[in-house]
Scaffold this motif. Structure first.
Motif, PDB file in Angstrom:
ATOM      1  N   GLY A 233       0.781  -1.238   0.000  1.00  0.00           N
ATOM      2  CA  GLY A 233       0.000   0.000   0.000  1.00  0.00           C
ATOM      3  C   GLY A 233       0.806   1.277   0.000  1.00  0.00           C
ATOM      4  N   SER A 234       2.105   1.204  -0.219  1.00  0.00           N
ATOM      5  CA  SER A 234       2.951   2.394  -0.099  1.00  0.00           C
ATOM      6  C   SER A 234       3.384   2.984  -1.435  1.00  0.00           C
ATOM      7  CB  SER A 234       4.201   2.068   0.726  1.00  0.00           C
ATOM      8  OG  SER A 234       3.826   1.671   2.026  1.00  0.00           O
ATOM      9  N   ILE A 235       3.823   2.139  -2.335  1.00  0.00           N
ATOM     10  CA  ILE A 235       4.341   2.604  -3.628  1.00  0.00           C
ATOM     11  C   ILE A 235       3.764   1.729  -4.735  1.00  0.00           C
ATOM     12  CG2 ILE A 235       6.412   2.879  -5.051  1.00  0.00           C
ATOM     13  CD1 ILE A 235       8.005   3.402  -2.537  1.00  0.00           C
ATOM     14  N   LEU A 236       3.412   2.346  -5.826  1.00  0.00           N
ATOM     15  CA  LEU A 236       2.931   1.587  -6.987  1.00  0.00           C
ATOM     16  C   LEU A 236       3.578   2.152  -8.238  1.00  0.00           C
ATOM     17  CD1 LEU A 236       1.021  -0.622  -8.017  1.00  0.00           C
ATOM     18  CD2 LEU A 236      -0.725   1.129  -8.311  1.00  0.00           C
ATOM     19  N   LYS A 237       4.327   1.315  -8.918  1.00  0.00           N
ATOM     20  CA  LYS A 237       5.024   1.707 -10.157  1.00  0.00           C
ATOM     21  C   LYS A 237       5.890   2.951  -9.949  1.00  0.00           C
ATOM     22  CE  LYS A 237       1.846  -0.381 -13.439  1.00  0.00           C
ATOM     23  NZ  LYS A 237       1.000  -0.206 -14.637  1.00  0.00           N
ATOM     24  N   GLY A 238       6.553   3.010  -8.816  1.00  0.00           N
ATOM     25  CA  GLY A 238       7.476   4.096  -8.529  1.00  0.00           C
ATOM     26  C   GLY A 238       6.851   5.336  -7.936  1.00  0.00           C
ATOM     27  N   ASP A 239       5.519   5.418  -7.894  1.00  0.00           N
ATOM     28  CA  ASP A 239       4.833   6.585  -7.323  1.00  0.00           C
ATOM     29  C   ASP A 239       4.422   6.301  -5.884  1.00  0.00           C
ATOM     30  OD1 ASP A 239       5.052   8.096  -9.625  1.00  0.00           O
ATOM     31  OD2 ASP A 239       3.140   7.399 -10.438  1.00  0.00           O
ATOM     32  N   THR A 240       4.678   7.286  -5.021  1.00  0.00           N
ATOM     33  CA  THR A 240       4.372   7.132  -3.596  1.00  0.00           C
ATOM     34  C   THR A 240       2.895   7.407  -3.327  1.00  0.00           C
ATOM     35  OG1 THR A 240       6.610   7.797  -2.985  1.00  0.00           O
ATOM     36  CG2 THR A 240       4.926   7.933  -1.267  1.00  0.00           C
ATOM     37  N   ASN A 241       2.301   6.553  -2.515  1.00  0.00           N
ATOM     38  CA  ASN A 241       0.903   6.721  -2.130  1.00  0.00           C
ATOM     39  C   ASN A 241       0.798   7.807  -1.061  1.00  0.00           C
ATOM     40  OD1 ASN A 241      -1.817   6.360  -1.747  1.00  0.00           O
ATOM     41  ND2 ASN A 241      -1.672   4.251  -0.993  1.00  0.00           N
ATOM     42  N   LEU A 242      -0.073   8.799  -1.280  1.00  0.00           N
ATOM     43  CA  LEU A 242      -0.291   9.838  -0.277  1.00  0.00           C
ATOM     44  C   LEU A 242      -1.084   9.313   0.917  1.00  0.00           C
ATOM     45  CD1 LEU A 242      -1.129  12.954  -2.487  1.00  0.00           C
ATOM     46  CD2 LEU A 242       1.086  12.253  -1.548  1.00  0.00           C
ATOM     47  N   LEU A 243      -1.794   8.211   0.720  1.00  0.00           N
ATOM     48  CA  LEU A 243      -2.515   7.583   1.821  1.00  0.00           C
ATOM     49  C   LEU A 243      -1.534   6.752   2.645  1.00  0.00           C
ATOM     50  CD1 LEU A 243      -5.632   6.222  -0.122  1.00  0.00           C
ATOM     51  CD2 LEU A 243      -5.507   8.323   1.238  1.00  0.00           C
TER      52      LEU A 243
ATOM     53  N   HIS B 285      -7.349  -5.757  -2.407  1.00  0.00           N
ATOM     54  CA  HIS B 285      -7.557  -4.393  -2.902  1.00  0.00           C
ATOM     55  C   HIS B 285      -6.830  -3.361  -2.038  1.00  0.00           C
ATOM     56  CE1 HIS B 285     -10.926  -6.793  -4.383  1.00  0.00           C
ATOM     57  NE2 HIS B 285     -11.109  -5.898  -5.332  1.00  0.00           N
ATOM     58  N   ARG B 286      -6.293  -2.342  -2.691  1.00  0.00           N
ATOM     59  CA  ARG B 286      -5.702  -1.201  -2.008  1.00  0.00           C
ATOM     60  C   ARG B 286      -6.048   0.084  -2.780  1.00  0.00           C
ATOM     61  NH1 ARG B 286      -5.193  -4.581   1.296  1.00  0.00           N
ATOM     62  NH2 ARG B 286      -3.289  -5.332   2.311  1.00  0.00           N
ATOM     63  N   HIS B 287      -6.265   1.154  -2.030  1.00  0.00           N
ATOM     64  CA  HIS B 287      -6.472   2.462  -2.652  1.00  0.00           C
ATOM     65  C   HIS B 287      -5.144   3.214  -2.693  1.00  0.00           C
ATOM     66  CE1 HIS B 287     -11.105   2.980  -2.104  1.00  0.00           C
ATOM     67  NE2 HIS B 287     -10.779   2.323  -3.197  1.00  0.00           N
TER      68      HIS B 287
END
Length: 385
Positions: free
Chosen positions: A24-34, A256-258
């Motif tokens: 839930g932290s990083i997806l495809k190199g982009d950091t999750n703001l949540l 699932h993750r947002h």
């Protein structure tokens, strides 16, 4: 005027991406703001009004998450010899009937027995049957918000829970017994059902071999692969049966993750665990086949184990993974096999008119939560044939 971007959906069965999504932290190199807790909790919010719960799956508070995990950790330390003995005794007392109802009732009784240390005589059969079937129906209905009946209005279910777990108020979100029953039972009964069918009623050449291995495991539930034991090879077969069932029929098919990014975009990311576990590029051409023997050749091959995620992955690795989950599944399946391995027990399909025929299965077993309600386990007196 500010235009809001529509949330997109991203699904993958790539093992490294699945692990990224679960974190839930990083997806495809982009950091999750949540936060990782928000990323996990948001897709599960439908469970709050449906089941009246507040646990690690629905909270975005780290302290509440930690408190729940610690509590679960103390609950998942049973005396395995006592669990195996209880499961064997209980399965022997189960009457042949609709297979889904039988497995649901059996697994729910064992779940409550292990989690809350309640003896079977105190577990009312009618209440057990109601809670088991309602959990399944409510879960299915909760996927469509308009089908959710508020938990506060589930009076019959509340009364049944109070009988089964009297020291927990079902209307208190943090004390509701469903906080613990739901993740244990809802995932476990489905894997137990399918593993039992695979072992007992698919007609595989190894059927008798699998039955013997599981029966030995039921008598030696604390044995580990690294222990020296007279029946070590049989125990290894039993553990491989559980691993293979968890591979083909993972308790959670999709995780699932947002994700929300600085660009303003948001994604509902889905780790396709079922697809990952059946990927021929990882598991071979027979990835769709129930073949426990494949695990005997994987001790020194890390890739399949890295692609095996029936209990999620870090930092949300299910506390049941290291020992409780696989061992409990093995014991429950073994107890059912032990109770119903006699050739007199047949598995039949009944149509709406009451006509029946011997159950036959082709390819993978269906994974939907409402599958196999047409199956009935019946005792047949072969002397009359």
């Amino acid at each position: 005027m500010i235009l809001q971007r529509r949330q997109t959906i991203h699904t993958t069965k790539n093992p490294s991406e699945c692990a990224q999504i679960i974190s839930g932290s990083i997806l495809k190199g982009d950091t999750n703001l949540l936060s990782k807790y928000e990323a996990r909790a948001q897709p599960n919010q439908r469970l709050r009004p449906a089941f009246g719960i507040d646990n690690a799956f629905t909270t975005d508070h780290s302290e509440r998450h930690k408190e729940y995990r610690n509590k679960v950790g103390t609950m998942l330390r049973p005396d395995w010899n006592m669990v195996a003995s209880a499961a064997k005794r209980l399965a022997k007392n189960e009457c042949p009937k609709n297979l889904v109802n039988l497995v649901q009732s059996f697994v729910l009784k064992m779940t409550i027995n292990v989690l809350f240390r309640h003896d079977f005589p105190s577990l009312d059969d009618e209440s057990i049957s109601l809670v088991a079937s309602e959990i399944n129906d409510i879960w299915i209905g909760s996927k469509l918000p308009r089908h959710i009946v508020p938990w506060s209005k589930q009076d019959r279910l509340h009364d049944a829970l109070r009988l089964l777990v009297p020291n927990r108020d079902p209307l208190d979100p943090q004390r509701n017994a469903m906080n613990f029953i739901l993740p244990a039972f809802e995932t476990m009964w489905r894997i137990v059902l399918r593993c039992f069918i695979e072992v007992r009623y698919r007609g595989a050449e190894e059927t008798e071999e699998w039955i013997a291995a599981l029966k030995l495991f039921l008598e030696n539930p604390t044995v580990r692969l690294e222990d020296s034991h007279e029946g070590a090879s049989e125990i290894e077969k039993a553990i491989s049966i559980v691993r293979e069932a968890l591979r083909l029929y993972p308790p959670t098919r999709h995780i699932h993750r947002h994700f929300r990014f600085a660009s303003g975009s948001s994604i509902l990311a889905i780790a396709d665990i079922e697809g990952l576990h059946r990927d021929t590029a990882i598991w071979g051409f027979d990835a769709d086949c129930f073949r426990p023997s494949r695990w005997a050749n994987m001790r020194h091959e890390p890739e399949p184990f890295n692609a095996w995620m029936p209990f999620g992955s870090s930092p949300f690795l299910c506390p049941a993974k290291p020992d409780f989950g696989p061992r409990m599944i093995g014991i429950l399946v073994a107890a059912l096999v032990d109770a119903f391995s006699d050739v007199r027990y047949e598995l039949n399909v009944r149509d709406p008119r009451g006509q029946k025929e011997s159950a036959k299965f082709y390819g993978l077993l269906r994974s939907d939560r409402d599958s196999y309600k047409e199956l009935f386990l019946e005792k047949v007196d072969r002397r009359c044939r």
